[in-house]
Design a protein around this motif. Structure first.
Motif, short mmCIF file in Angstrom:
data_model
loop_
_atom_site.label_atom_id
_atom_site.label_comp_id
_atom_site.label_asym_id
_atom_site.label_seq_id
_atom_site.Cartn_x
_atom_site.Cartn_y
_atom_site.Cartn_z
N ARG A 1 0.81 -1.21 0.00
CA ARG A 1 0.00 0.00 0.00
C ARG A 1 0.85 1.27 0.00
O ARG A 1 0.47 2.29 -0.58
CB ARG A 1 -0.94 -0.01 1.20
CG ARG A 1 -2.07 -1.04 1.03
CD ARG A 1 -2.85 -1.29 2.30
NE ARG A 1 -3.41 -0.08 2.85
CZ ARG A 1 -3.26 0.30 4.11
NH1 ARG A 1 -2.58 -0.43 4.96
NH2 ARG A 1 -3.80 1.42 4.55
N HIS B 1 2.07 2.83 -3.48
CA HIS B 1 1.13 3.62 -4.28
C HIS B 1 0.50 4.74 -3.48
O HIS B 1 -0.57 5.24 -3.84
CB HIS B 1 0.06 2.70 -4.87
CG HIS B 1 0.65 1.57 -5.66
ND1 HIS B 1 1.28 1.76 -6.86
CD2 HIS B 1 0.73 0.25 -5.39
CE1 HIS B 1 1.71 0.60 -7.31
NE2 HIS B 1 1.39 -0.33 -6.45
N GLY B 2 1.12 5.12 -2.38
CA GLY B 2 0.65 6.28 -1.60
C GLY B 2 -0.65 6.06 -0.88
O GLY B 2 -1.42 7.00 -0.70
N PHE B 3 -0.94 4.85 -0.47
CA PHE B 3 -2.13 4.50 0.32
C PHE B 3 -3.42 4.93 -0.37
O PHE B 3 -4.34 5.46 0.25
CB PHE B 3 -2.05 5.10 1.73
CG PHE B 3 -0.88 4.58 2.52
CD1 PHE B 3 -0.92 3.35 3.13
CD2 PHE B 3 0.27 5.35 2.64
CE1 PHE B 3 0.15 2.87 3.85
CE2 PHE B 3 1.35 4.87 3.35
CZ PHE B 3 1.29 3.63 3.95
N ARG B 4 -3.52 4.73 -1.67
CA ARG B 4 -4.74 5.07 -2.40
C ARG B 4 -5.85 4.09 -2.03
O ARG B 4 -5.59 2.92 -1.77
CB ARG B 4 -4.48 5.05 -3.90
CG ARG B 4 -4.08 3.69 -4.41
CD ARG B 4 -3.71 3.70 -5.86
NE ARG B 4 -3.33 2.35 -6.27
CZ ARG B 4 -2.74 2.07 -7.40
NH1 ARG B 4 -2.44 3.03 -8.25
NH2 ARG B 4 -2.44 0.84 -7.71
N GLU B 5 -7.07 4.59 -1.99
CA GLU B 5 -8.21 3.74 -1.61
C GLU B 5 -9.46 4.15 -2.37
O GLU B 5 -9.68 5.34 -2.63
CB GLU B 5 -8.49 3.84 -0.11
CG GLU B 5 -7.58 3.00 0.74
CD GLU B 5 -7.99 3.03 2.21
OE1 GLU B 5 -8.79 3.89 2.58
OE2 GLU B 5 -7.49 2.19 2.95
N GLY C 1 -10.56 4.08 -5.38
CA GLY C 1 -10.58 4.59 -6.75
C GLY C 1 -10.83 3.48 -7.76
O GLY C 1 -10.80 2.29 -7.44
N LYS D 1 -7.40 2.27 -13.73
CA LYS D 1 -7.36 2.78 -15.11
C LYS D 1 -7.32 1.62 -16.08
O LYS D 1 -6.68 0.60 -15.80
CB LYS D 1 -6.13 3.66 -15.30
CG LYS D 1 -6.20 4.96 -14.51
CD LYS D 1 -4.90 5.72 -14.65
CE LYS D 1 -4.92 6.94 -13.74
NZ LYS D 1 -3.61 7.61 -13.69
#
Length: 107
Positions: free
Chosen positions: A89, A92-96, A98, A101
């Motif tokens: 996590r 990827h900068g702790f993205r949630e 989303g 792509k």
């Protein structure tokens, strides 16, 4: 001449060794029981303290002269339900939450 072992037998019969088998039969009182915090059989019933983790003290017992003992109960020795996903996590900068792509096929 025939050698006689009479003297040797007499001394062993007279002097009984009482540090071993006979002493072990008298051991039936438990001084330690299972600790609530660490689970080891190290909680002293009369002292009300654990010799392994120092419960009920707030800080856990651990010494630098016991590196192997520290390693047995440090991070990574259990399941790590939360920590094992952290490295993935973090990348990827702790993205949630989303939407992923769409990948375009390279021609």
């Amino acid at each position: 001449l025939i050698s006689c072992d009479c003297r040797r037998k007499r001394t062993t019969e007279r002097s009984k060794m009482t540090k071993g088998t006979t002493s072990f039969g008298k051991r039936h009182n438990k001084s330690h029981t299972a600790c609530r915090r660490c689970g080891k059989i190290s909680y002293h019933i009369q002292k009300k303290t654990c010799s392994a983790c120092a419960y009920p003290a707030a800080k856990k017992r651990g010494y630098n002269w016991g590196q192997k003992a520290k390693g047995r109960r440090t991070t990574g020795t259990g399941r790590m339900r939360y920590m094992k996903t952290m490295t993935r996590r973090f990348k990827h900068g702790f993205r949630e939450g989303g939407q992923a792509k769409k990948q375009v096929a390279a021609n």
